[in-house]
Design an enzyme around this catalytic site. Structure first.
Site, PDB file in Angstrom:
ATOM      1  N   ASP A  35       0.846  -1.195   0.000  1.00  0.00           N
ATOM      2  CA  ASP A  35       0.000   0.000   0.000  1.00  0.00           C
ATOM      3  C   ASP A  35       0.879   1.242   0.000  1.00  0.00           C
ATOM      4  O   ASP A  35       1.594   1.506   0.972  1.00  0.00           O
ATOM      5  CB  ASP A  35      -0.899   0.012   1.242  1.00  0.00           C
ATOM      6  CG  ASP A  35      -1.967  -1.068   1.182  1.00  0.00           C
ATOM      7  OD1 ASP A  35      -2.830  -0.988   0.305  1.00  0.00           O
ATOM      8  OD2 ASP A  35      -1.923  -1.996   2.014  1.00  0.00           O
ATOM      9  N   HIS A  66      -0.190  -1.028  -4.867  1.00  0.00           N
ATOM     10  CA  HIS A  66      -1.414  -0.224  -4.973  1.00  0.00           C
ATOM     11  C   HIS A  66      -1.052   1.226  -4.672  1.00  0.00           C
ATOM     12  O   HIS A  66      -0.774   1.585  -3.534  1.00  0.00           O
ATOM     13  CB  HIS A  66      -2.452  -0.759  -3.987  1.00  0.00           C
ATOM     14  CG  HIS A  66      -3.711   0.039  -3.951  1.00  0.00           C
ATOM     15  ND1 HIS A  66      -4.611  -0.056  -2.913  1.00  0.00           N
ATOM     16  CD2 HIS A  66      -4.234   0.958  -4.812  1.00  0.00           C
ATOM     17  CE1 HIS A  66      -5.628   0.763  -3.142  1.00  0.00           C
ATOM     18  NE2 HIS A  66      -5.412   1.392  -4.281  1.00  0.00           N
ATOM     19  N   MET A 137     -12.252  -1.370  -3.352  1.00  0.00           N
ATOM     20  CA  MET A 137     -11.950  -0.989  -1.972  1.00  0.00           C
ATOM     21  C   MET A 137     -13.207  -1.190  -1.124  1.00  0.00           C
ATOM     22  O   MET A 137     -14.262  -0.627  -1.420  1.00  0.00           O
ATOM     23  CB  MET A 137     -11.497   0.468  -1.903  1.00  0.00           C
ATOM     24  CG  MET A 137     -10.136   0.727  -2.543  1.00  0.00           C
ATOM     25  SD  MET A 137      -8.791  -0.218  -1.759  1.00  0.00           S
ATOM     26  CE  MET A 137      -8.828   0.430  -0.082  1.00  0.00           C
ATOM     27  N   GLY A 142      -6.733   4.752   3.240  1.00  0.00           N
ATOM     28  CA  GLY A 142      -5.966   5.672   4.062  1.00  0.00           C
ATOM     29  C   GLY A 142      -5.486   5.116   5.376  1.00  0.00           C
ATOM     30  O   GLY A 142      -4.587   5.672   5.991  1.00  0.00           O
ATOM     31  N   GLY A 144      -5.221   1.164   7.863  1.00  0.00           N
ATOM     32  CA  GLY A 144      -5.532  -0.243   8.071  1.00  0.00           C
ATOM     33  C   GLY A 144      -6.478  -0.418   9.244  1.00  0.00           C
ATOM     34  O   GLY A 144      -6.733   0.509  10.017  1.00  0.00           O
ATOM     35  N   GLY A 145      -7.013  -1.620   9.386  1.00  0.00           N
ATOM     36  CA  GLY A 145      -7.827  -1.955  10.539  1.00  0.00           C
ATOM     37  C   GLY A 145      -9.255  -1.449  10.511  1.00  0.00           C
ATOM     38  O   GLY A 145      -9.949  -1.505  11.531  1.00  0.00           O
ATOM     39  N   ASP A 175     -10.087  -5.314  -1.060  1.00  0.00           N
ATOM     40  CA  ASP A 175      -9.170  -4.882  -0.009  1.00  0.00           C
ATOM     41  C   ASP A 175      -9.924  -4.007   0.988  1.00  0.00           C
ATOM     42  O   ASP A 175     -10.526  -3.003   0.622  1.00  0.00           O
ATOM     43  CB  ASP A 175      -8.027  -4.078  -0.635  1.00  0.00           C
ATOM     44  CG  ASP A 175      -7.007  -3.596   0.387  1.00  0.00           C
ATOM     45  OD1 ASP A 175      -7.128  -3.937   1.574  1.00  0.00           O
ATOM     46  OD2 ASP A 175      -6.080  -2.871  -0.016  1.00  0.00           O
ATOM     47  N   GLY A 176      -9.876  -4.413   2.269  1.00  0.00           N
ATOM     48  CA  GLY A 176     -10.445  -3.598   3.329  1.00  0.00           C
ATOM     49  C   GLY A 176     -11.344  -4.390   4.253  1.00  0.00           C
ATOM     50  O   GLY A 176     -12.392  -4.873   3.838  1.00  0.00           O
ATOM     51  N   GLY A 177     -10.911  -4.587   5.485  1.00  0.00           N
ATOM     52  CA  GLY A 177     -11.734  -5.284   6.463  1.00  0.00           C
ATOM     53  C   GLY A 177     -11.913  -6.762   6.189  1.00  0.00           C
ATOM     54  O   GLY A 177     -12.880  -7.374   6.656  1.00  0.00           O
ATOM     55  N   GLY A 197      -4.713  -7.405   5.921  1.00  0.00           N
ATOM     56  CA  GLY A 197      -3.575  -6.843   6.616  1.00  0.00           C
ATOM     57  C   GLY A 197      -3.602  -7.127   8.098  1.00  0.00           C
ATOM     58  O   GLY A 197      -2.920  -8.023   8.593  1.00  0.00           O
TER      59      GLY A 197
END
Length: 218
Positions: A35, A66, A137, A142, A144-145, A175-177, A197
Site C-alpha cells: 500500500d 497499490h 476498496m 488511508g 488499516g484496521g 481490499d479492506g476489512g 492486513g
C-alpha cells in the site's frame, strides 16, 4: 477456483519487514500487497519504491503495488525499476486513466484500477481492454484496521459479472476489512484475490487465516 491471498504489508512490523514477508510466504501467501500512500490522495504517508525494492530482495512472490497517490503516472517507472509485478492506480487520482494504464503496460508488467467504495463501475467503461485487475476498496483508503463496508458486495458481484461476460482474464481483488467473517461473502460475490492486513499481521495466529481463506473457495 482457488483464491489468491495477498497479505498487506501496511499492518506488518516494519522493524523486521523481511521476516514478516518470509513468514506469510512460508504459510501460503500468493502475492505481497504493498500500500503506497502519499499524504495527499489520502492523509497517510507509507512507503515508496525503495521499500518495494527491499521486498523484492527477500521474496520471489508476485508483488502487487497499490498506488494511493495523486498523479500516479509520475511514479510508475520507479516502481517498475523496484521490481513489482503489478501496479494498481486509483481511478479518482488521475485525469488521464487510459494514458496511465498504457504507461504501466508499456513496461511489460500488469495494470490494475482501484475503485473507492462510492466510485461507480462505469468509470471503467473505456479501459476494460487494458486491465489485468480491478480492485474494489471495501473500506475508504488511508488506514488499516477499518471495518468492511457491506454495501460494496453488489459492486463486487456486478464487476464479476462484467468480467465473465467479457470472457476476460482479469483478477477481481478486494481490499479492506477482510477477515474470517467477511472473506466468505466476498468470495461468494466473485472476488479472486483477497487482501488482508491486520487480520494476518495483527494476530499471532493470523497466518492461519491464509489457509482458511483459501479453503473457503474449494
Amino acid at each position: 477456483m482457488t483464491i489468491k491471498i495477498a497479505p498487506s504489508l501496511l499492518s506488518a512490523d516494519f522493524s523486521r519487514l523481511g521476516e514478516e514477508v518470509k513468514r506469510v510466504e512460508d504459510n501460503g501467501a500468493d502475492w505481497i500487497h504493498l500500500d503506497v500512500m502519499d499524504g495527499h490522495f489520502v492523509p497517510t504517508i507509507t512507503v515508496g519504491p525503495p521499500v518495494a525494492a527491499s521486498i523484492r530482495k527477500v521474496t520471489n512472490l508476485f508483488i502487487d503495488a497499490h498506488l494511493m497517490v495523486n498523479k500516479p503516472e509520475e511514479q510508475i517507472e520507479q516502481f517498475v525499476e523496484a521490481g513489482v509485478n503489478l501496479i494498481t492506480i486509483q481511478t479518482e487520482a488521475t485525469a488521464h486513466l487510459d494514458r496511465a494504464l498504457r504507461k504501466i503496460k508499456s513496461f511489460g508488467i500488469k495494470a490494475g484500477v482501484a475503485l473507492n467504495p462510492a466510485t461507480p463501475i462505469y468509470s471503467l467503461e473505456y479501459v476494460w481492454p487494458l486491465l489485468d485487475l480491478v480492485l474494489v476498496m471495501s473500506v475508504n483508503p488511508g488506514a488499516g484496521g477499518q471495518k468492511f463496508i457491506p454495501a460494496v458486495l453488489p459492486k463486487i458481484k456486478a464487476i464479476a459479472r462484467e468480467i465473465r461476460s467479457r470472457e476476460a482474464d482479469i483478477e477481481l481483488q478486494v481490499d479492506g476489512g477482510i477477515n474470517r467473517e467477511t472473506a466468505s461473502p466476498v468470495i461468494e460475490a466473485g472476488a479472486t484475490v483477497l487482501v488482508a492486513g491486520s487480520a494476518i499481521f495483527g494476530d499471532p495466529s493470523g497466518v492461519a487465516l491464509i489457509k482458511n481463506m483459501k479453503d473457503l473457495s474449494r
